[in-house]
Design a protein around this motif. Structure first.
Motif, PDB file in Angstrom:
ATOM      1  N   TYR A 104      34.511  38.362 -52.193  1.00 10.70           N
ATOM      2  CA  TYR A 104      33.264  39.090 -51.937  1.00 10.70           C
ATOM      3  C   TYR A 104      33.599  40.393 -51.206  1.00 10.70           C
ATOM      4  O   TYR A 104      34.683  40.526 -50.620  1.00 10.70           O
ATOM      5  CB  TYR A 104      32.309  38.233 -51.098  1.00 10.70           C
ATOM      6  CG  TYR A 104      32.831  37.918 -49.715  1.00 10.70           C
ATOM      7  CD1 TYR A 104      32.470  38.698 -48.609  1.00 10.70           C
ATOM      8  CD2 TYR A 104      33.715  36.857 -49.503  1.00 10.70           C
ATOM      9  CE1 TYR A 104      32.966  38.432 -47.348  1.00 10.70           C
ATOM     10  CE2 TYR A 104      34.213  36.577 -48.245  1.00 10.70           C
ATOM     11  CZ  TYR A 104      33.833  37.362 -47.169  1.00 10.70           C
ATOM     12  OH  TYR A 104      34.338  37.099 -45.921  1.00 10.70           O
ATOM     13  N   ASP A 107      32.790  44.071 -46.406  1.00 10.49           N
ATOM     14  CA  ASP A 107      31.813  44.476 -45.398  1.00 10.49           C
ATOM     15  C   ASP A 107      30.541  43.616 -45.425  1.00 10.49           C
ATOM     16  O   ASP A 107      29.594  43.893 -44.695  1.00 10.49           O
ATOM     17  CB  ASP A 107      31.445  45.953 -45.555  1.00 10.49           C
ATOM     18  CG  ASP A 107      30.890  46.291 -46.932  1.00 10.49           C
ATOM     19  OD1 ASP A 107      31.054  45.471 -47.862  1.00 10.49           O
ATOM     20  OD2 ASP A 107      30.297  47.380 -47.076  1.00 10.49           O
ATOM     21  N   TRP A 108      30.508  42.563 -46.246  1.00 13.94           N
ATOM     22  CA  TRP A 108      29.362  41.655 -46.256  1.00 13.94           C
ATOM     23  C   TRP A 108      29.527  40.622 -45.158  1.00 13.94           C
ATOM     24  O   TRP A 108      30.631  40.330 -44.714  1.00 13.94           O
ATOM     25  CB  TRP A 108      29.246  40.964 -47.613  1.00 13.94           C
ATOM     26  CG  TRP A 108      28.744  41.855 -48.704  1.00 13.94           C
ATOM     27  CD1 TRP A 108      28.669  43.221 -48.686  1.00 13.94           C
ATOM     28  CD2 TRP A 108      28.274  41.447 -49.989  1.00 13.94           C
ATOM     29  NE1 TRP A 108      28.174  43.685 -49.874  1.00 13.94           N
ATOM     30  CE2 TRP A 108      27.925  42.627 -50.695  1.00 13.94           C
ATOM     31  CE3 TRP A 108      28.123  40.214 -50.622  1.00 13.94           C
ATOM     32  CZ2 TRP A 108      27.421  42.596 -51.991  1.00 13.94           C
ATOM     33  CZ3 TRP A 108      27.623  40.171 -51.916  1.00 13.94           C
ATOM     34  CH2 TRP A 108      27.276  41.359 -52.594  1.00 13.94           C
ATOM     35  N   LYS A 121      26.043  38.414 -47.676  1.00 18.55           N
ATOM     36  CA  LYS A 121      25.127  39.472 -48.079  1.00 18.55           C
ATOM     37  C   LYS A 121      25.560  40.813 -47.506  1.00 18.55           C
ATOM     38  O   LYS A 121      26.285  40.891 -46.509  1.00 18.55           O
ATOM     39  CB  LYS A 121      23.705  39.157 -47.621  1.00 18.55           C
ATOM     40  CG  LYS A 121      23.524  39.172 -46.113  1.00 18.55           C
ATOM     41  CD  LYS A 121      22.073  38.873 -45.743  1.00 18.55           C
ATOM     42  CE  LYS A 121      21.890  38.843 -44.233  1.00 18.55           C
ATOM     43  NZ  LYS A 121      20.478  38.569 -43.862  1.00 18.55           N
ATOM     44  N   ASP A 122      25.096  41.863 -48.153  1.00 17.96           N
ATOM     45  CA  ASP A 122      25.276  43.213 -47.645  1.00 17.96           C
ATOM     46  C   ASP A 122      24.611  43.310 -46.273  1.00 17.96           C
ATOM     47  O   ASP A 122      23.561  42.715 -46.029  1.00 17.96           O
ATOM     48  CB  ASP A 122      24.637  44.207 -48.618  1.00 17.96           C
ATOM     49  CG  ASP A 122      24.912  45.645 -48.245  1.00 17.96           C
ATOM     50  OD1 ASP A 122      25.807  46.252 -48.836  1.00 17.96           O
ATOM     51  OD2 ASP A 122      24.201  46.174 -47.363  1.00 17.96           O
ATOM     52  N   ARG A 123      25.210  44.072 -45.382  1.00 18.32           N
ATOM     53  CA  ARG A 123      24.687  44.152 -44.015  1.00 18.32           C
ATOM     54  C   ARG A 123      23.334  44.840 -43.932  1.00 18.32           C
ATOM     55  O   ARG A 123      22.596  44.639 -42.958  1.00 18.32           O
ATOM     56  CB  ARG A 123      25.691  44.878 -43.118  1.00 18.32           C
ATOM     57  CG  ARG A 123      26.979  44.110 -42.916  1.00 18.32           C
ATOM     58  CD  ARG A 123      27.926  44.823 -41.979  1.00 18.32           C
ATOM     59  NE  ARG A 123      29.145  44.038 -41.781  1.00 18.32           N
ATOM     60  CZ  ARG A 123      29.269  43.065 -40.892  1.00 18.32           C
ATOM     61  NH1 ARG A 123      28.254  42.760 -40.109  1.00 18.32           N
ATOM     62  NH2 ARG A 123      30.408  42.397 -40.780  1.00 18.32           N
ATOM     63  N   GLN A 128      21.113  42.156 -51.914  1.00 20.49           N
ATOM     64  CA  GLN A 128      22.453  42.357 -52.461  1.00 20.49           C
ATOM     65  C   GLN A 128      23.342  41.287 -51.838  1.00 20.49           C
ATOM     66  O   GLN A 128      23.814  41.436 -50.712  1.00 20.49           O
ATOM     67  CB  GLN A 128      22.943  43.760 -52.132  1.00 20.49           C
ATOM     68  CG  GLN A 128      24.051  44.260 -53.047  1.00 20.49           C
ATOM     69  CD  GLN A 128      24.120  45.773 -53.041  1.00 20.49           C
ATOM     70  OE1 GLN A 128      23.181  46.435 -53.464  1.00 20.49           O
ATOM     71  NE2 GLN A 128      25.217  46.312 -52.555  1.00 20.49           N
ATOM     72  N   ASN A 129      23.556  40.188 -52.571  1.00 17.91           N
ATOM     73  CA  ASN A 129      24.240  39.052 -51.963  1.00 17.91           C
ATOM     74  C   ASN A 129      24.904  38.181 -53.014  1.00 17.91           C
ATOM     75  O   ASN A 129      24.681  38.337 -54.209  1.00 17.91           O
ATOM     76  CB  ASN A 129      23.261  38.226 -51.128  1.00 17.91           C
ATOM     77  CG  ASN A 129      22.094  37.698 -51.934  1.00 17.91           C
ATOM     78  OD1 ASN A 129      22.265  36.929 -52.881  1.00 17.91           O
ATOM     79  ND2 ASN A 129      20.874  38.094 -51.572  1.00 17.91           N
ATOM     80  N   ALA A 216      21.591  42.123 -57.078  1.00 14.15           N
ATOM     81  CA  ALA A 216      21.027  43.234 -56.311  1.00 14.15           C
ATOM     82  C   ALA A 216      19.718  43.645 -56.971  1.00 14.15           C
ATOM     83  O   ALA A 216      19.374  43.161 -58.059  1.00 14.15           O
ATOM     84  CB  ALA A 216      21.997  44.411 -56.268  1.00 14.15           C
ATOM     85  N   VAL A 224      26.295  49.278 -58.392  1.00 13.32           N
ATOM     86  CA  VAL A 224      27.050  48.125 -57.879  1.00 13.32           C
ATOM     87  C   VAL A 224      27.469  47.138 -58.948  1.00 13.32           C
ATOM     88  O   VAL A 224      28.162  46.159 -58.640  1.00 13.32           O
ATOM     89  CB  VAL A 224      26.218  47.379 -56.801  1.00 13.32           C
ATOM     90  CG1 VAL A 224      25.878  48.315 -55.656  1.00 13.32           C
ATOM     91  CG2 VAL A 224      24.944  46.777 -57.401  1.00 13.32           C
TER      92      VAL A 224
END
Length: 240
Positions: A104, A107-108, A121-123, A128-129, A216, A224
């Protein structure tokens, strides 16, 4: 769970309980995924507003509408990822207890996704996960479920899509890694308020039917898609 190539400042309760189990705790790991697909889907179909407010044009794709047209399957050669082959800007997640792994974006962050065994998941962008769940099965191989076109169509139309969503399948692929077969497919769920695009990978092993979904908002999909396809293609079932 055992996490490889990852450093997290905090763990979700699911991850924390499995790590305690591996370190010698007498408490068995929590198995939050032995629930029906439909209960888990309820979490996936919750509506939310756009996270970034930016509009991106729709992809120029030829949709394979459910129940319409001809679905084309692509068989891909085996390409198992090794530790040294993890792409830059990705991390690997390995669960030796429940028998699966995937990569993955680095930065998630991990989070609890109802009815799922693991999720990141995206921060900043909630939709978006990536998430993984599994249920028991008597089947031995994904081919035992039936033809890929039929299996995927039924899943997207009757399991993944909520009553107010219009499902569309764009692509289906099959791959084989270490003797295990997987279906990976791309689909879009269109709602009155928003649309989401996703890749799903399904496979069977260890007496379990595994599902990985990474997605997403559709308006961000052009940006993405390739990044998330790497995640979908990395999913592997480990022998336990």
């Amino acid at each position: 769970m055992v996490v490889s190539s990852i450093s997290l400042s905090c763990f979700s309760p699911c991850l924390y309980s499995k790590l305690n189990y591996l370190s010698g705790s007498n408490e068995p790991p929590r198995n939050s995924a032995i629930s029906s697909f439909r209960n888990a889907v309820a979490a996936e179909t919750e509506t939310t507003s756009d996270d970034d407010g930016q509009i991106v044009g729709h992809l120029q794709r030829r949709p394979l509408l459910l129940g319409l047209g001809t679905l084309t399957a692509t068989v891909l050669p085996a390409n198992p990822l090794k530790a040294e082959e993890i792409p830059a800007k990705y991390r690997e997640f390995v669960d030796f207890i429940d028998g699966y792994s995937y990569i993955y974006p680095q930065d998630w962050k991990d989070f609890d996704f109802r009815g799922h065994d693991s999720a990141f998941k995206d921060r900043y962008l909630q939709l978006q996960n990536v998430r993984v769940r599994f249920i028991p099965t008597q089947k031995k191989d994904i081919h035992d479920l039936g033809p890929m076109e039929e299996v995927v169509t039924n899943l997207v139309k009757h399991v993944y899509a909520a009553p107010n969503q219009r499902p569309t399948v764009y692509d289906m692929q099959e791959r084989t890694v270490d003797g295990k077969n997987y279906y990976t497919f791309e689909y879009v769920l269109t709602s009155p308020n928003y649309s989401s695009a996703s890749f799903a990978t399904i496979g069977i092993g260890n007496g379990r039917y595994y599902t990985l979904i990474v997605g997403a908002l559709e308006r961000r999909w052009r940006r993405v898609r390739d990044k998330l396809k790497v995640v979908a293609d990395s999913f592997k079932i480990l022998d336990i």
